[in-house]
Design a protein around this motif. Structure first.
Motif, PDB file in Angstrom:
ATOM      1  N   LYS A 123       0.866  -1.115  -0.186  1.00  0.00           N
ATOM      2  CA  LYS A 123       0.029  -0.019  -0.070  1.00  0.00           C
ATOM      3  C   LYS A 123       0.813   1.311   0.065  1.00  0.00           C
ATOM      4  O   LYS A 123       0.429   2.169  -0.541  1.00  0.00           O
ATOM      5  CB  LYS A 123      -0.886   0.073   1.333  1.00  0.00           C
ATOM      6  N   ASP A 127       0.407   4.203  -2.819  1.00  0.00           N
ATOM      7  CA  ASP A 127      -0.039   5.365  -2.493  1.00  0.00           C
ATOM      8  C   ASP A 127       0.864   6.325  -2.988  1.00  0.00           C
ATOM      9  O   ASP A 127       0.595   7.434  -3.489  1.00  0.00           O
ATOM     10  CB  ASP A 127      -0.281   5.671  -1.091  1.00  0.00           C
ATOM     11  N   THR A 130       1.131   6.591  -6.890  1.00  0.00           N
ATOM     12  CA  THR A 130      -0.261   7.100  -7.579  1.00  0.00           C
ATOM     13  C   THR A 130      -0.033   8.320  -7.517  1.00  0.00           C
ATOM     14  O   THR A 130      -0.654   9.339  -8.483  1.00  0.00           O
ATOM     15  CB  THR A 130      -1.486   6.371  -6.624  1.00  0.00           C
ATOM     16  N   ARG A 131       0.306   9.226  -6.562  1.00  0.00           N
ATOM     17  CA  ARG A 131       0.257  10.544  -6.588  1.00  0.00           C
ATOM     18  C   ARG A 131       1.319  11.088  -7.609  1.00  0.00           C
ATOM     19  O   ARG A 131       1.103  12.198  -8.123  1.00  0.00           O
ATOM     20  CB  ARG A 131       0.879  11.160  -5.162  1.00  0.00           C
ATOM     21  N   THR A 140      -2.399  -3.866  -3.631  1.00  0.00           N
ATOM     22  CA  THR A 140      -2.272  -3.483  -2.308  1.00  0.00           C
ATOM     23  C   THR A 140      -2.930  -4.674  -1.329  1.00  0.00           C
ATOM     24  O   THR A 140      -2.476  -4.634  -0.143  1.00  0.00           O
ATOM     25  CB  THR A 140      -3.068  -2.338  -1.932  1.00  0.00           C
TER      26      THR A 140
END
Length: 294
Positions: A123, A127, A130-131, A140
């Motif tokens: 995860k 995360d 992804t940004r 995940t």
């Protein structure tokens, strides 16, 4: 100077935090034992599988061209970043991000950012990237129930993407487990296949007439995909053990730091209380002297 009430509140807060870090350390230690057993059992199997594949390839008269061994001009790259689902593990996850950045700077500095994609396992990696953009797939769920089947999905995605020409190179970045306090960032090429020489032993050099059933070509073509999946699974197991080791170390240090902070706060509390008592005594003595003088 802080009041006695404020210092007492801080002491209670730090004590509660220390109890939490102690509990997290014990949980991490229990999980580490299982994760360490898993990777210790996996390493000999992965090494033996690679040795068998290397021996078969070395004894083949003509090189068997595999669809996973075709070297192409590197224009698009897939980087598999293996992190954890949770934090509070020191620099465990940030080291993976640094390893990915280092790999890009050293190996793919001439490629545009849009040519590099990230397959995030865990995860934290999902995360983070992804940004930034460029994430492929969603894995995940891997550590929720870690097994070969869950990791195989990620391996097959990478293998299919390489085979159909979507990516020209696939690289893994993960933490290799050494011991509780030591995790080493590894950057390994998964695809195309890197030729490795089998260790030279007496049995390897002996002139033995092997009988293959089915054919040697079929065996190699079956072993290669299995070996690739095992490599990624081993990397995930290494990362899982490293995560618990890093968290155990981080929580141990946090517990020690909380203990040191408690000593300092208690000293401050005692000094503040003594100062308050001294002030009260001085006020009483001053009042008594004032009454006597009056």
């Amino acid at each position: 100077m802080a009041s006695l009430k404020e210092v007492r509140s801080r002491i209670q807060s730090v004590s509660s935090t220390q109890q939490i870090t102690k509990a997290m350390k014990m949980v991490a230690a229990a999980k580490l034992r299982r994760a360490q057993d898993n990777i210790i059992r996996m390493r000999p199997y992965a090494q033996r599988l690679n040795t068998i594949l290397a021996n078969l390839t070395r004894t083949t008269d003509n090189d068997i061209v595999s669809e996973y061994g075709v070297a192409r001009e590197v224009r698009r790259v897939l980087i598999i970043a293996v992190t954890s689902d949770r934090g509070l593990a020191g620099a465990f996850n940030s080291n993976v991000f640094k390893g990915v950045n280092a790999a890009i700077a050293e190996r793919y500095a001439n490629l545009p950012a849009t040519s590099i994609s990230i397959l995030a396992i865990g995860k934290k990696a999902h995360d983070y990237y992804t940004r930034k953009g460029g994430v492929v797939g969603n894995f995940t769920h891997v550590f929720a129930k870690l097994s070969f089947e869950t990791v195989r999905e990620a391996a097959e995605l990478a293998m299919d993407s390489f085979r159909n020409g979507q990516y020209d190179e696939v690289v893994m970045v993960y933490n290799e487990f050494r011991n509780v306090a030591t995790q080493i960032i590894r950057t390994e090429q998964l695809l195309p296949l890197v030729k490795t020489e089998a260790p030279v032993t007496a049995s390897a050099t002996a002139n033995v007439d092997y009988v293959f059933e089915p054919s040697k070509e079929e065996i190699i073509q079956t072993l290669i995909p299995q070996s690739l999946k095992i490599q990624l699974y081993k990397a995930v197991l290494e990362s899982n053990a490293s995560e618990h080791g890093a968290r155990m170390t981080a929580m141990d240090k946090a517990t020690d730091n909380a203990g040191e902070l408690l000593k300092s706060l208690k000293l401050t509390y005692n000094r503040t209380r003594q100062a308050a008592i001294t002030t009260e005594i001085l006020e009483i003595v001053g009042g008594a002297e004032a009454l006597a003088a009056g």
